[in-house]
Design a protein around this motif. Structure first.
Motif, PDB file in Angstrom:
ATOM      1  N   ASP A  56       0.811  -1.218   0.000  1.00 46.88           N
ATOM      2  CA  ASP A  56       0.000   0.000   0.000  1.00 46.88           C
ATOM      3  C   ASP A  56       0.843   1.266   0.000  1.00 46.88           C
ATOM      4  N   GLY A  57       2.131   1.123   0.255  1.00 42.94           N
ATOM      5  CA  GLY A  57       3.034   2.263   0.246  1.00 42.94           C
ATOM      6  C   GLY A  57       4.453   1.804   0.524  1.00 42.94           C
ATOM      7  N   GLY A  58       5.397   2.701   0.305  1.00 44.98           N
ATOM      8  CA  GLY A  58       6.785   2.326   0.523  1.00 44.98           C
ATOM      9  C   GLY A  58       7.671   3.526   0.817  1.00 44.98           C
ATOM     10  N   LEU A  59       8.769   3.236   1.479  1.00 46.85           N
ATOM     11  CA  LEU A  59       9.824   4.212   1.758  1.00 46.85           C
ATOM     12  C   LEU A  59      11.132   3.537   1.411  1.00 46.85           C
ATOM     13  N   LEU A 119       7.207   2.256  -9.446  1.00 46.00           N
ATOM     14  CA  LEU A 119       6.363   1.311  -8.707  1.00 46.00           C
ATOM     15  C   LEU A 119       4.962   1.891  -8.567  1.00 46.00           C
ATOM     16  N   PRO A 120       3.908   1.062  -8.603  1.00 45.80           N
ATOM     17  CA  PRO A 120       2.539   1.582  -8.701  1.00 45.80           C
ATOM     18  C   PRO A 120       1.932   2.146  -7.428  1.00 45.80           C
ATOM     19  N   TYR A 121       2.571   1.958  -6.289  1.00 46.00           N
ATOM     20  CA  TYR A 121       1.969   2.425  -5.036  1.00 46.00           C
ATOM     21  C   TYR A 121       2.643   3.713  -4.549  1.00 46.00           C
ATOM     22  N   PRO A 122       1.996   4.469  -3.663  1.00 45.67           N
ATOM     23  CA  PRO A 122       2.586   5.702  -3.117  1.00 45.67           C
ATOM     24  C   PRO A 122       3.905   5.412  -2.421  1.00 45.67           C
TER      25      PRO A 122
END
Length: 247
Positions: A56-59, A119-122
């Motif tokens: 759902d998200g990444g850093l 990448l497709p996620y926030p």
């Protein structure tokens, strides 16, 4: 309803992961090295073994060695006429890439950076504020300092943001004044970093400061829990069609 899943890539430190977990997020670190805190919420593998999974998200904290503008002289070819026997103004440490080999490493690092952005996620990508990325791709969306988030330290950090909101500073720590300039606890009076040379110096300097980690986990964690990624994914999915329609 499942908890949002958040990937912290190129990291084996649990400080940021724990900050997201406190908000109810299912956060995972990933690195080729083992977790420094022994957490089971760590994926010890190449980041690209898992980065394209359903998150759902990444850093992401990609290595900055070939992206930072520091030691920019090493990207030049050696000049043996000017510096006989060495080719540069200083001795080269074993294993240090120079010239074309270093430029090729930079090209590969930039390709990896672009791949993360795709990448497709926030997501957010963290790297030094002064980076070749600013010219090769685009400037950072936000520049932050540890002293804006409660830490007595200076380290200009860039955040390249894709559908994640900018961080809001939480507490400014004033530095000591030396000849009219602010200096913080990790700096000498001349502004140099105090970290002593060692084999692990790069790892120590790469760790996220506690205040910034808390802000990332607190602010982005709440953003995730509020369901914002669903809207962000929808906007990302329809962006190409919208651009075509507008064209």
């Amino acid at each position: 309803m499942r908890a949002p899943r958040f990937l912290i890539g190129y990291s084996c430190c649990g400080v940021t992961r724990e900050a997201f977990e406190r908000q109810g997020v299912e956060a995972w670190t990933c690195d080729v090295r083992p977790a420094r805190d022994g957490s089971p919420r760590h994926l010890q593998c190449d980041i690209w073994d898992v980065a394209e999974d359903d998150w759902d998200g990444g850093l992401f904290h990609p290595m900055c060695t070939y992206l930072t503008v520091s030691a920019a002289w090493a990207f030049n070819d050696p000049d043996y006429d000017r510096y006989p026997g060495v080719g540069y103004h200083q001795k080269i440490k074993p294993g240090t890439l120079t010239g074309e080999a270093r430029r090729e490493a930079r090209r590969e690092a930039i390709k990896g950076f672009r791949r993360i952005l795709d990448l497709p996620y926030p997501k957010a990508i963290e790297n030094p504020g002064a980076s070749f990325i600013s010219k090769a791709i685009r400037p950072a969306d936000q520049l932050i300092q540890p002293y804006q988030f409660g830490d007595d330290a200076s380290k200009l950090t860039g955040l390249w943001l894709d559908r994640l909101p900018p961080l809001t500073p939480t507490k400014r720590i004033p530095g000591r004044v030396v000849n009219g300039k602010e200096r913080w606890a990790n700096q000498t009076d001349s502004g140099q970093n105090r970290v002593s040379p060692s084999e692990d110096r790069w790892l120590e300097r790469s760790e996220t400061y506690a205040g910034i980690a808390a802000a990332m986990g607190g602010q982005w964690g709440r953003w995730l829990m509020d369901g914002a990624p669903a809207m962000a994914r929808t906007l990302f999915a329809f962006a190409p069609e919208q651009q075509e329609a507008e064209g």
